[in-house]
Every structure is written in structure tokens, then in C-alpha cells.
Design a protein around this motif. Structure first.
Motif, PDB file in Angstrom:
ATOM      1  N   GLU A  50       0.830  -1.206   0.000  1.00  0.00           N
ATOM      2  CA  GLU A  50       0.000   0.000   0.000  1.00  0.00           C
ATOM      3  C   GLU A  50       0.867   1.259   0.000  1.00  0.00           C
ATOM      4  O   GLU A  50       0.528   2.252  -0.647  1.00  0.00           O
ATOM      5  CB  GLU A  50      -0.931   0.004   1.214  1.00  0.00           C
ATOM      6  CG  GLU A  50      -2.009  -1.059   1.184  1.00  0.00           C
ATOM      7  CD  GLU A  50      -1.528  -2.422   1.640  1.00  0.00           C
ATOM      8  OE1 GLU A  50      -2.332  -3.367   1.675  1.00  0.00           O
ATOM      9  OE2 GLU A  50      -0.317  -2.560   1.974  1.00  0.00           O
ATOM     10  N   TRP A  51       1.955   1.194   0.711  1.00  0.00           N
ATOM     11  CA  TRP A  51       2.876   2.337   0.743  1.00  0.00           C
ATOM     12  C   TRP A  51       3.490   2.567  -0.631  1.00  0.00           C
ATOM     13  O   TRP A  51       3.600   3.709  -1.086  1.00  0.00           O
ATOM     14  CB  TRP A  51       3.973   2.093   1.778  1.00  0.00           C
ATOM     15  CG  TRP A  51       4.870   3.263   2.030  1.00  0.00           C
ATOM     16  CD1 TRP A  51       4.532   4.583   2.026  1.00  0.00           C
ATOM     17  CD2 TRP A  51       6.266   3.210   2.341  1.00  0.00           C
ATOM     18  NE1 TRP A  51       5.621   5.365   2.316  1.00  0.00           N
ATOM     19  CE2 TRP A  51       6.702   4.554   2.522  1.00  0.00           C
ATOM     20  CE3 TRP A  51       7.176   2.173   2.504  1.00  0.00           C
ATOM     21  CZ2 TRP A  51       8.024   4.856   2.847  1.00  0.00           C
ATOM     22  CZ3 TRP A  51       8.484   2.484   2.837  1.00  0.00           C
ATOM     23  CH2 TRP A  51       8.900   3.808   2.993  1.00  0.00           C
ATOM     24  N   CYS A  52       3.855   1.492  -1.307  1.00  0.00           N
ATOM     25  CA  CYS A  52       4.399   1.602  -2.653  1.00  0.00           C
ATOM     26  C   CYS A  52       3.396   2.276  -3.586  1.00  0.00           C
ATOM     27  O   CYS A  52       3.765   3.143  -4.395  1.00  0.00           O
ATOM     28  CB  CYS A  52       4.785   0.224  -3.183  1.00  0.00           C
ATOM     29  SG  CYS A  52       5.552   0.254  -4.814  1.00  0.00           S
ATOM     30  N   GLN A  53       2.137   1.927  -3.455  1.00  0.00           N
ATOM     31  CA  GLN A  53       1.102   2.537  -4.285  1.00  0.00           C
ATOM     32  C   GLN A  53       0.958   4.023  -3.966  1.00  0.00           C
ATOM     33  O   GLN A  53       0.832   4.866  -4.868  1.00  0.00           O
ATOM     34  CB  GLN A  53      -0.237   1.823  -4.063  1.00  0.00           C
ATOM     35  CG  GLN A  53      -1.396   2.373  -4.873  1.00  0.00           C
ATOM     36  CD  GLN A  53      -1.172   2.292  -6.364  1.00  0.00           C
ATOM     37  OE1 GLN A  53      -0.547   1.341  -6.850  1.00  0.00           O
ATOM     38  NE2 GLN A  53      -1.668   3.271  -7.113  1.00  0.00           N
ATOM     39  N   TYR A  54       0.998   4.362  -2.690  1.00  0.00           N
ATOM     40  CA  TYR A  54       0.937   5.771  -2.269  1.00  0.00           C
ATOM     41  C   TYR A  54       2.105   6.553  -2.860  1.00  0.00           C
ATOM     42  O   TYR A  54       1.926   7.660  -3.399  1.00  0.00           O
ATOM     43  CB  TYR A  54       0.967   5.851  -0.743  1.00  0.00           C
ATOM     44  CG  TYR A  54       1.274   7.231  -0.193  1.00  0.00           C
ATOM     45  CD1 TYR A  54       0.275   8.189  -0.047  1.00  0.00           C
ATOM     46  CD2 TYR A  54       2.577   7.571   0.194  1.00  0.00           C
ATOM     47  CE1 TYR A  54       0.564   9.451   0.458  1.00  0.00           C
ATOM     48  CE2 TYR A  54       2.863   8.825   0.704  1.00  0.00           C
ATOM     49  CZ  TYR A  54       1.860   9.767   0.827  1.00  0.00           C
ATOM     50  OH  TYR A  54       2.157  11.010   1.321  1.00  0.00           O
ATOM     51  N   ALA A  56       3.816   5.852  -5.514  1.00  0.00           N
ATOM     52  CA  ALA A  56       3.639   5.959  -6.959  1.00  0.00           C
ATOM     53  C   ALA A  56       2.677   7.087  -7.312  1.00  0.00           C
ATOM     54  O   ALA A  56       2.905   7.853  -8.267  1.00  0.00           O
ATOM     55  CB  ALA A  56       3.135   4.632  -7.519  1.00  0.00           C
ATOM     56  N   GLU A  57       1.602   7.214  -6.533  1.00  0.00           N
ATOM     57  CA  GLU A  57       0.631   8.284  -6.776  1.00  0.00           C
ATOM     58  C   GLU A  57       1.262   9.652  -6.524  1.00  0.00           C
ATOM     59  O   GLU A  57       1.064  10.599  -7.299  1.00  0.00           O
ATOM     60  CB  GLU A  57      -0.586   8.079  -5.877  1.00  0.00           C
ATOM     61  CG  GLU A  57      -1.405   6.847  -6.230  1.00  0.00           C
ATOM     62  CD  GLU A  57      -2.464   6.530  -5.192  1.00  0.00           C
ATOM     63  OE1 GLU A  57      -2.505   7.257  -4.158  1.00  0.00           O
ATOM     64  OE2 GLU A  57      -3.235   5.578  -5.387  1.00  0.00           O
ATOM     65  N   GLN A  58       2.004   9.770  -5.442  1.00  0.00           N
ATOM     66  CA  GLN A  58       2.667  11.039  -5.136  1.00  0.00           C
ATOM     67  C   GLN A  58       3.695  11.400  -6.217  1.00  0.00           C
ATOM     68  O   GLN A  58       3.809  12.552  -6.631  1.00  0.00           O
ATOM     69  CB  GLN A  58       3.368  10.951  -3.767  1.00  0.00           C
ATOM     70  CG  GLN A  58       2.422  10.804  -2.590  1.00  0.00           C
ATOM     71  CD  GLN A  58       1.524  12.003  -2.422  1.00  0.00           C
ATOM     72  OE1 GLN A  58       1.992  13.137  -2.381  1.00  0.00           O
ATOM     73  NE2 GLN A  58       0.225  11.775  -2.324  1.00  0.00           N
ATOM     74  N   GLN A  59       4.416  10.388  -6.666  1.00  0.00           N
ATOM     75  CA  GLN A  59       5.434  10.623  -7.686  1.00  0.00           C
ATOM     76  C   GLN A  59       4.818  11.042  -9.013  1.00  0.00           C
ATOM     77  O   GLN A  59       5.334  11.933  -9.695  1.00  0.00           O
ATOM     78  CB  GLN A  59       6.273   9.348  -7.867  1.00  0.00           C
ATOM     79  CG  GLN A  59       7.491   9.517  -8.746  1.00  0.00           C
ATOM     80  CD  GLN A  59       8.518   8.411  -8.524  1.00  0.00           C
ATOM     81  OE1 GLN A  59       9.301   8.455  -7.582  1.00  0.00           O
ATOM     82  NE2 GLN A  59       8.505   7.404  -9.377  1.00  0.00           N
ATOM     83  N   SER A  60       3.688  10.427  -9.367  1.00  0.00           N
ATOM     84  CA  SER A  60       3.041  10.769 -10.636  1.00  0.00           C
ATOM     85  C   SER A  60       2.502  12.196 -10.632  1.00  0.00           C
ATOM     86  O   SER A  60       2.396  12.837 -11.684  1.00  0.00           O
ATOM     87  CB  SER A  60       1.900   9.778 -10.925  1.00  0.00           C
ATOM     88  OG  SER A  60       0.852   9.933  -9.988  1.00  0.00           O
ATOM     89  N   LYS A  61       2.158  12.717  -9.446  1.00  0.00           N
ATOM     90  CA  LYS A  61       1.657  14.079  -9.321  1.00  0.00           C
ATOM     91  C   LYS A  61       2.790  15.099  -9.179  1.00  0.00           C
ATOM     92  O   LYS A  61       2.535  16.309  -9.113  1.00  0.00           O
ATOM     93  CB  LYS A  61       0.723  14.192  -8.109  1.00  0.00           C
ATOM     94  CG  LYS A  61      -0.555  13.379  -8.234  1.00  0.00           C
ATOM     95  CD  LYS A  61      -1.532  13.685  -7.109  1.00  0.00           C
ATOM     96  CE  LYS A  61      -0.981  13.260  -5.769  1.00  0.00           C
ATOM     97  NZ  LYS A  61      -1.977  13.443  -4.675  1.00  0.00           N
ATOM     98  N   PHE A 133       2.376   8.948   4.634  1.00  0.00           N
ATOM     99  CA  PHE A 133       1.518   7.771   4.462  1.00  0.00           C
ATOM    100  C   PHE A 133       1.173   7.152   5.813  1.00  0.00           C
ATOM    101  O   PHE A 133       0.054   6.651   6.020  1.00  0.00           O
ATOM    102  CB  PHE A 133       2.228   6.743   3.578  1.00  0.00           C
ATOM    103  CG  PHE A 133       1.535   5.403   3.524  1.00  0.00           C
ATOM    104  CD1 PHE A 133       0.439   5.198   2.699  1.00  0.00           C
ATOM    105  CD2 PHE A 133       1.986   4.342   4.297  1.00  0.00           C
ATOM    106  CE1 PHE A 133      -0.201   3.967   2.647  1.00  0.00           C
ATOM    107  CE2 PHE A 133       1.363   3.109   4.257  1.00  0.00           C
ATOM    108  CZ  PHE A 133       0.265   2.922   3.421  1.00  0.00           C
TER     109      PHE A 133
END
Length: 303
Positions: A50-54, A56-61, A133
Motif C-alpha cells: 500500500e505504501w508503494c502505491q501511495y 507511486a501516486e505522489q510521484q506521478s503528481k 503515508f
């Protein structure tokens, strides 16, 4: 590579009102990356997916401020990677900070060098975003201290300075530092909020600004000078002031011991971080410490 826990030695709460704070890596606890079998890994990884997904979302933004190799992180998780740590959770010892520092060190594609002091505020912000996170929001202080693996002097204006500090006092010096385990997990935010609310009271804020903050600054100076008798006097005074100003943050089951230390003059306790549980931090005369004291014998400095 291991990543230590951290210890906020001075400045708990008062840094929010203008004082400096001194924090150090604490080698008593630590964590490191390790691998398990694929069938056992999920129980050890807990919320790393879940942290990895978080992240990834932060990085994409573009909100992270660093490029992490999250594809490799996912591959490593699938292969059984987990963070093997004995840092207690909910104690203010930096369990999530160590994890963030470890991930940054392993997966940041262009990491900020530990020697690049001019970029410490930027590094602190990046690590805070990563750690948010786990806490909803984070200053980044804990992972910064763990990543730098050096004592850090934090100023209220945001400036950050690494320090050379003396060895811990040892038994032959006549004084020793120690921890007490309250066996209470806690969250930082409620106690920080309580402190800030109390600062709306004029008399309370005056006590913080006119008594507690100057004493905190004096204690930091005494520690840096290695003046253990002088520091113990300041520590006792800090303990007495915290007993009054931070009373709700002292676990009820330790209030009698806190008072006993002040009355006997052999040891004195203070909060270790936000309070409300976790560890209490003490300084005392050799041979006169509480029976359940966890001695801090080692220097908390990098090689």
C-alpha cells in the motif's frame, strides 16, 4: 545497511514555540532490509504494498520531489523483501522514519548526499512526504535523523545543522542516561495538539517562553560541552517544569516515580518525544537509577 532508531534528547514541544531541538540516532534499536520466502513475506511486509502505491501516486503528481525506482521496489517485494526491524511502534523512536530512510537510501535514483548540508531542508521535506503515508502528515524530522545517522540540531526557523557531540556519560562519570518503557503505544498528534491548545493560555505560554525554552537551550549547551554535573542540574529543572506544564502527557502509572526522582535528587525524568506513553528519558547518578532503567551506554554518533 542498518538504520537506527532516533532519540529526541531536547526540545520536545518547545521547538514549536521557538526553541532549538537536539535529536540523535539511537543504535539501541534498528532495522534493515531482508528477504523471506514468498509464502511468509506477506505477513512480514504488512503495508509495504500500500505504501508503494501511495508513493507511486505522489510521484506521478510530482509531489514527492524525488524519483524513486518503484518498479524495482515492487519486484523486490514480490521476491520476499521486507523491513526487519526491532524499533517499537508507537513509541516515538522513529520506526516509520527508519523505514523511510531505508527506502530512500535503496531506491532514490538521485539521492541527496548525506554531506550536502545546503539541501537538508529539501531532504527533510521529501522524507516527510514519504512518511506522511503512516501519520497523515510528517515534518520529516525522524527519517532525516535516521538517514543522516548523525546528531542534528534543529532550529525553529527551519535551519538544520549536524553536530559532533560528546560520548554518552558512563558509570565512571557518575551520571548515566536511561530510558523507561511505559508499555503504552501512543500517537504523536493528540499530544502536540494539546500542547498547542494550552499555548493559547497566556500564563501557560509565558511559562513556556520564559522558563522552559531558556532552560532547554541551556541543557543543549551543557550536553554539547559534556558538562554532566551541570547538565544534571538543568535536567532536574526541566523535569520539574515538565511535571507542571506537561502533566497530562506523563502516564499516570509513572507520575509517582517522576516525583520520587525529583524528591530524592538521584535521578530525573523527562518526556522522550511527545509524551503520553512510549519511552520516558532519564538522567541519574550512577548506582541510583530505577530498577527497570534501560541504560544508554553508547554514543549516538556516526562512524
Amino acid at each position: 545497511m542498518t538504520f537506527s532508531s532516533k532519540l529526541l534528547l531536547f526540545g520536545e514541544h518547545t521547538i514549536l514555540r521557538g526553541s532549538a531541538a537536539l535529536a540523535l540516532p539511537l543504535p539501541l534499536f534498528s532495522g534493515t532490509w531482508a528477504y523471506s520466502t514468498p509464502e511468509n513475506a506477506p505477513a512480514l511486509q504488512r503495508n509495504l504494498e500500500e505504501w508503494c502505491q501511495y508513493l507511486a501516486e505522489q510521484q506521478s503528481k510530482g509531489a514527492l520531489g524525488v524519483e524513486l525506482d518503484l518498479s524495482r521496489f515492487r519486484e523486490d517485494l514480490a521476491a520476499g523483501l521486507y523491513f526487519d526491524s526491532n524499533i517499537p511502534n508507537g513509541y516515538g523512536a522513529g520506526s516509520s522514519g527508519a523505514l523511510c530512510a531505508a527506502l530512500y537510501a535503496r531506491y532514490a535514483l538521485q539521492p541527496i548526499e548525506r554531506t550536502d548540508a545546503a539541501r537538508y531542508p529539501e531532504l527533510k521535506r521529501i522524507l516527510g512526504q514519504m512518511e506522511s503515508f503512516f501519520h497523515g502528515s510528517s515534518s520529516g524530522t525522524d527519517p532525516l535523523i535516521v538517514y543522516l545517522n548523525q546528531p542534528v540540531l534543529l532550529q525553529a526557523d527551519g535551519s538544520i545543522q549536524t553536530l559532533e557531540v560528546p560520548d554518552w556519560p558512563i558509570a565512571s562519570d557518575g551520571y548515566q542516561f536511561f530510558l523507561l518503557d511505559t508499555s503504552i503505544q501512543r500517537s504523536t498528534a493528540p499530544w502536540v495538539n494539546l500542547f498547542l491548545e494550552r499555548c493559547n493560555e497566556v500564563a501557560y505560554l509565558q511559562s513556556i517562553q520564559q522558563e522552559l525554552i531558556p532552560l532547554t537551550e541551556q541543557a543543549i549547551a551543557g550536553f554539547r560541552a559534556g558538562d554532566w554535573p551541570g547538565l544534571f542540574e538543568k535536567w532536574e529543572n526541566l523535569s520539574a517544569l515538565q511535571k507542571v506544564n506537561f502533566a497530562p502527557m506523563i502516564p499516570e502509572s509513572f507520575q509517582a516515580l517522576w516525583a520520587e526522582g525529583l524528591k530524592g535528587g538521584h535521578f530525573a525524568l523527562k518526556l522522550c518525544g511527545a509524551g503520553g506513553g512510549g519511552f520516558l528519558l532519564g538522567m541519574g547518578r550512577t548506582g541510583h537509577l530505577p530498577s527497570n532503567a534501560i541504560l544508554l551506554e553508547r554514543i549516538a554518533n556516526s562512524e
